[in-house]
Design a protein around this motif. Structure first.
Motif, PDB file in Angstrom:
ATOM      1  N   PRO A 251       0.838  -1.205   0.000  1.00  0.00           N
ATOM      2  CA  PRO A 251       0.000   0.000   0.000  1.00  0.00           C
ATOM      3  C   PRO A 251       0.870   1.250   0.000  1.00  0.00           C
ATOM      4  CG  PRO A 251       0.178  -0.858   2.218  1.00  0.00           C
ATOM      5  CD  PRO A 251       0.948  -1.802   1.343  1.00  0.00           C
ATOM      6  N   GLU A 252       0.240   2.369  -0.091  1.00  0.00           N
ATOM      7  CA  GLU A 252       0.954   3.635  -0.028  1.00  0.00           C
ATOM      8  C   GLU A 252       1.168   3.959   1.443  1.00  0.00           C
ATOM      9  OE1 GLU A 252      -0.906   6.679  -2.205  1.00  0.00           O
ATOM     10  OE2 GLU A 252      -0.846   5.611  -4.122  1.00  0.00           O
ATOM     11  N   TYR A 253       2.329   3.500   1.912  1.00  0.00           N
ATOM     12  CA  TYR A 253       2.675   3.674   3.327  1.00  0.00           C
ATOM     13  C   TYR A 253       3.995   4.418   3.356  1.00  0.00           C
ATOM     14  CZ  TYR A 253       3.352   2.461   8.220  1.00  0.00           C
ATOM     15  OH  TYR A 253       3.523   2.506   9.576  1.00  0.00           O
ATOM     16  N   PRO A 254       4.159   5.398   4.192  1.00  0.00           N
ATOM     17  CA  PRO A 254       5.331   6.260   4.107  1.00  0.00           C
ATOM     18  C   PRO A 254       6.650   5.554   4.370  1.00  0.00           C
ATOM     19  CG  PRO A 254       4.058   6.715   6.085  1.00  0.00           C
ATOM     20  CD  PRO A 254       3.217   5.837   5.223  1.00  0.00           C
ATOM     21  N   ALA A 255       6.664   4.486   5.144  1.00  0.00           N
ATOM     22  CA  ALA A 255       7.926   3.840   5.515  1.00  0.00           C
ATOM     23  C   ALA A 255       8.147   2.614   4.660  1.00  0.00           C
ATOM     24  CB  ALA A 255       7.911   3.481   6.988  1.00  0.00           C
ATOM     25  N   SER A 256       8.880   2.742   3.585  1.00  0.00           N
ATOM     26  CA  SER A 256       9.394   1.675   2.714  1.00  0.00           C
ATOM     27  C   SER A 256       8.331   0.971   1.901  1.00  0.00           C
ATOM     28  CB  SER A 256      10.142   0.616   3.540  1.00  0.00           C
ATOM     29  OG  SER A 256       9.228  -0.243   4.200  1.00  0.00           O
ATOM     30  N   GLY A 257       7.026   1.186   2.171  1.00  0.00           N
ATOM     31  CA  GLY A 257       6.003   0.552   1.368  1.00  0.00           C
ATOM     32  C   GLY A 257       5.815  -0.916   1.640  1.00  0.00           C
ATOM     33  N   LEU A 258       6.434  -1.506   2.667  1.00  0.00           N
ATOM     34  CA  LEU A 258       6.272  -2.923   2.973  1.00  0.00           C
ATOM     35  C   LEU A 258       5.260  -3.086   4.089  1.00  0.00           C
ATOM     36  CD1 LEU A 258       9.910  -4.288   2.907  1.00  0.00           C
ATOM     37  CD2 LEU A 258       8.098  -4.744   1.276  1.00  0.00           C
ATOM     38  N   SER A 259       4.185  -3.807   3.792  1.00  0.00           N
ATOM     39  CA  SER A 259       3.182  -4.090   4.809  1.00  0.00           C
ATOM     40  C   SER A 259       2.386  -5.303   4.379  1.00  0.00           C
ATOM     41  CB  SER A 259       2.245  -2.888   4.994  1.00  0.00           C
ATOM     42  OG  SER A 259       1.245  -3.193   5.945  1.00  0.00           O
ATOM     43  N   LEU A 260       1.865  -6.031   5.320  1.00  0.00           N
ATOM     44  CA  LEU A 260       1.030  -7.180   5.021  1.00  0.00           C
ATOM     45  C   LEU A 260      -0.384  -6.716   4.753  1.00  0.00           C
ATOM     46  CD1 LEU A 260       2.310  -9.653   7.744  1.00  0.00           C
ATOM     47  CD2 LEU A 260       2.971  -9.509   5.358  1.00  0.00           C
ATOM     48  N   SER A 261      -1.055  -7.388   3.822  1.00  0.00           N
ATOM     49  CA  SER A 261      -2.416  -7.013   3.508  1.00  0.00           C
ATOM     50  C   SER A 261      -3.337  -7.288   4.680  1.00  0.00           C
ATOM     51  CB  SER A 261      -2.887  -7.792   2.277  1.00  0.00           C
ATOM     52  OG  SER A 261      -2.766  -9.189   2.517  1.00  0.00           O
ATOM     53  N   LEU A 262      -3.062  -8.368   5.431  1.00  0.00           N
ATOM     54  CA  LEU A 262      -3.827  -8.717   6.615  1.00  0.00           C
ATOM     55  C   LEU A 262      -2.851  -9.015   7.745  1.00  0.00           C
ATOM     56  CD1 LEU A 262      -6.553 -11.060   5.074  1.00  0.00           C
ATOM     57  CD2 LEU A 262      -6.875  -8.711   5.882  1.00  0.00           C
TER      58      LEU A 262
ATOM     59  N   GLY B  51      14.426   7.697   6.037  1.00  0.00           N
ATOM     60  CA  GLY B  51      13.678   8.425   5.025  1.00  0.00           C
ATOM     61  C   GLY B  51      12.414   7.691   4.631  1.00  0.00           C
ATOM     62  N   ALA B  52      11.595   8.358   3.831  1.00  0.00           N
ATOM     63  CA  ALA B  52      10.317   7.768   3.443  1.00  0.00           C
ATOM     64  C   ALA B  52      10.504   6.527   2.590  1.00  0.00           C
ATOM     65  CB  ALA B  52       9.479   8.808   2.686  1.00  0.00           C
ATOM     66  N   ASP B  53      11.575   6.448   1.837  1.00  0.00           N
ATOM     67  CA  ASP B  53      11.798   5.308   0.951  1.00  0.00           C
ATOM     68  C   ASP B  53      12.808   4.323   1.510  1.00  0.00           C
ATOM     69  OD1 ASP B  53      10.041   6.387  -0.896  1.00  0.00           O
ATOM     70  OD2 ASP B  53      11.639   7.547  -1.884  1.00  0.00           O
ATOM     71  N   ASP B  54      13.220   4.494   2.765  1.00  0.00           N
ATOM     72  CA  ASP B  54      14.237   3.621   3.353  1.00  0.00           C
ATOM     73  C   ASP B  54      13.585   2.487   4.132  1.00  0.00           C
ATOM     74  OD1 ASP B  54      16.238   5.239   2.356  1.00  0.00           O
ATOM     75  OD2 ASP B  54      16.306   6.483   4.171  1.00  0.00           O
ATOM     76  N   LEU B  55      14.352   1.431   4.299  1.00  0.00           N
ATOM     77  CA  LEU B  55      13.924   0.320   5.138  1.00  0.00           C
ATOM     78  C   LEU B  55      14.321   0.585   6.584  1.00  0.00           C
ATOM     79  CD1 LEU B  55      15.031  -2.683   2.903  1.00  0.00           C
ATOM     80  CD2 LEU B  55      12.682  -1.997   3.382  1.00  0.00           C
ATOM     81  N   PRO B  56      13.615  -0.006   7.531  1.00  0.00           N
ATOM     82  CA  PRO B  56      14.046   0.132   8.927  1.00  0.00           C
ATOM     83  C   PRO B  56      15.430  -0.473   9.115  1.00  0.00           C
ATOM     84  CG  PRO B  56      11.804  -0.731   8.789  1.00  0.00           C
ATOM     85  CD  PRO B  56      12.360  -0.762   7.398  1.00  0.00           C
ATOM     86  N   PRO B  57      16.236   0.054  10.013  1.00  0.00           N
ATOM     87  CA  PRO B  57      17.587  -0.479  10.217  1.00  0.00           C
ATOM     88  C   PRO B  57      17.552  -1.886  10.818  1.00  0.00           C
ATOM     89  CG  PRO B  57      17.070   1.164  11.879  1.00  0.00           C
ATOM     90  CD  PRO B  57      15.954   1.211  10.890  1.00  0.00           C
TER      91      PRO B  57
END
Length: 419
Positions: free
Chosen positions: A48-59, A120-126
């Motif tokens: 989804p359009e999520y500010p932190a790296s765009g990685l998220s589970l749908s459920l 940053g908005a396009d970075d992955l968490p450390p």
């Protein structure tokens, strides 16, 4: 008139437009079934359009395809409970996963991974990592790398964990350090002795009597010989390790091998009360490097003479070769050949046995300093046997002697082709 003729053209007994309609319905059905199967067989991730790296589970409970990772991978919830574990993690760690995750260092790393935010908005968490030693059920050094998976809600946050066992690497590092320390010590001792006697001869040479001078020179000769033996052993060990990965291809008759060994060691048994026995089965063949196998048996006999013999007692050594039992859990394969050296000497305590093949490890119980070797003989034996695909087992007890068994794999005999 043209439209009417198209409407009534037959196609296998049906109008053409009817056939095309059925074909369209069939293609749509196949496409729908294939899409449904793909959705069932492969876990889908929604980005989804999520500010932190765009990685998220749908459920919150949607599975991640962690089986594709080439390593031991876990998926945890924010409390540290295991949601998923790939096959590699289950195979390598099994029931130890719970103990690993309960370790304080692992809990601290999990908390840090949950708190970590991307820069940053396009970075992955450390990545948060930790290394610790788990003492049960056996001591293991473990390394954990953790990265949080962002989610729109905090309670849906997940953490991906990669586990690696670094126990073997730590042992190798310790062995390297021990080797450098022991080698430096062993080399420094004779060098210090030589240096001291050289200074004594240089400063007091004109006033020193001939007897003292000769005594100093004898000691210097012994120390230089000791230094030479140590260097020769180290060089031989390095040569063995250089081609340890190459299996020997020569076929050796064990009877010929034993004849060479007997010729080398027979003069050592000329003293009264010291005997050498030979027990050899017929028609024994091994695939081996003859020179290296001679070195193995010579080292074992030398250890028996040096550490097993006691003054005032008759001492005997038996050199034997026989076929191994067809079924024996001590060896990696059925059959094979057993070579061995057995003595009736002083023996040794059980706590020495696991460390006998370590470099520079020596059994010094009731052994005079002049009889102590370099501590490299059994290490050389181990590396030679590793090259041959063999194994070494040592059995000993105080007052009951020592038995060294060398197992070598069976030789597969290739039958000649019929012409």
């Amino acid at each position: 008139m043209r439209a009417e003729s198209l409407a009534v053209l037959p196609h296998d007994g049906l109008p053409l437009w009817v056939g095309l309609t059925f074909a369209g319905i069939a293609v749509a059905g196949w496409a729908s079934a294939a899409l449904a199967f793909r959705r069932r067989s492969i876990p889908q991730l929604v980005i989804p359009e999520y500010p932190a790296s765009g990685l998220s589970l749908s459920l919150p409970d949607a599975p991640l395809p962690i089986e594709f990772f080439p390593g031991s991978v876990l998926l945890l919830d924010r409390l540290g409970a295991v949601l998923q574990a790939n096959e590699e993690a289950v195979t390598q760690f099994g029931d130890s996963v719970g103990a690993i995750l309960r370790h304080p260092a692992a809990r601290s790393a999990l908390s840090a991974a949950l708190r970590a935010e991307p820069e940053g908005a396009d970075d992955l968490p450390p990545v948060c990592s930790t290394t610790f030693t788990l003492d049960v059920p056996v001591p293991r050094t473990l390394h954990l790398s953790l990265r949080g998976i962002p989610a729109p809600q905090e309670r849906h946050k997940r953490v991906l964990v990669v586990l690696s066992d670094r126990s073997e690497a730590q042992v190798l590092d310790r062995m390297r350090l021990d080797f450098v320390a022991h080698a430096s010590h062993e080399l420094r001792t004779p060098l210090a002795s030589l240096s001291g006697f050289i200074d004594a001869l240089r400063t007091g040479g004109s006033t020193m009597d001939e007897g003292t001078r000769q005594q100093f020179l004898d000691i210097m000769g012994q120390q230089s010989a000791r230094l030479k033996r140590l260097i020769d052993r180290l060089l031989y060990l390095s040569r063995v390790q250089a081609h340890e990965h190459q299996r020997p291809r020569d076929v050796v008759d064990v009877a010929d091998l034993m004849a060479i060994v007997l010729g080398e060691v027979a003069p050592r048994f000329d003293e009264d009360g010291c005997t050498l026995n030979l027990a050899l089965e017929d028609d024994l063949i091994i695939k081996a490097d003859e020179d290296e196998m001679v070195q193995v048996l010579l080292n074992l006999i030398e250890n028996a003479l040096k550490y097993g013999r006691e003054r005032g007692r008759d001492f005997s050594v038996t050199l034997f070769a026989r076929r191994a039992p067809e079924r024996d859990d001590r060896w990696p394969e059925d059959g094979g050949i057993l070579l061995g050296v057995e003595d009736n000497g002083r023996g040794m305590e059980a706590y020495h046995l696991p460390r006998l093949t370590e470099r520079f490890y020596r059994v010094v119980d009731n052994v005079e300093p002049a009889q102590q070797g370099t501590g490299l003989g059994l290490s050389i034996v181990r590396h030679i046997l590793d090259r041959h695909g063999g194994r070494l087992r040592v059995a000993s007890a105080p007052g009951r002697g020592t038995t060294c068994l060398v197992w070598l794999p069976p030789v597969s005999v290739v039958q000649p082709e019929m012409v």
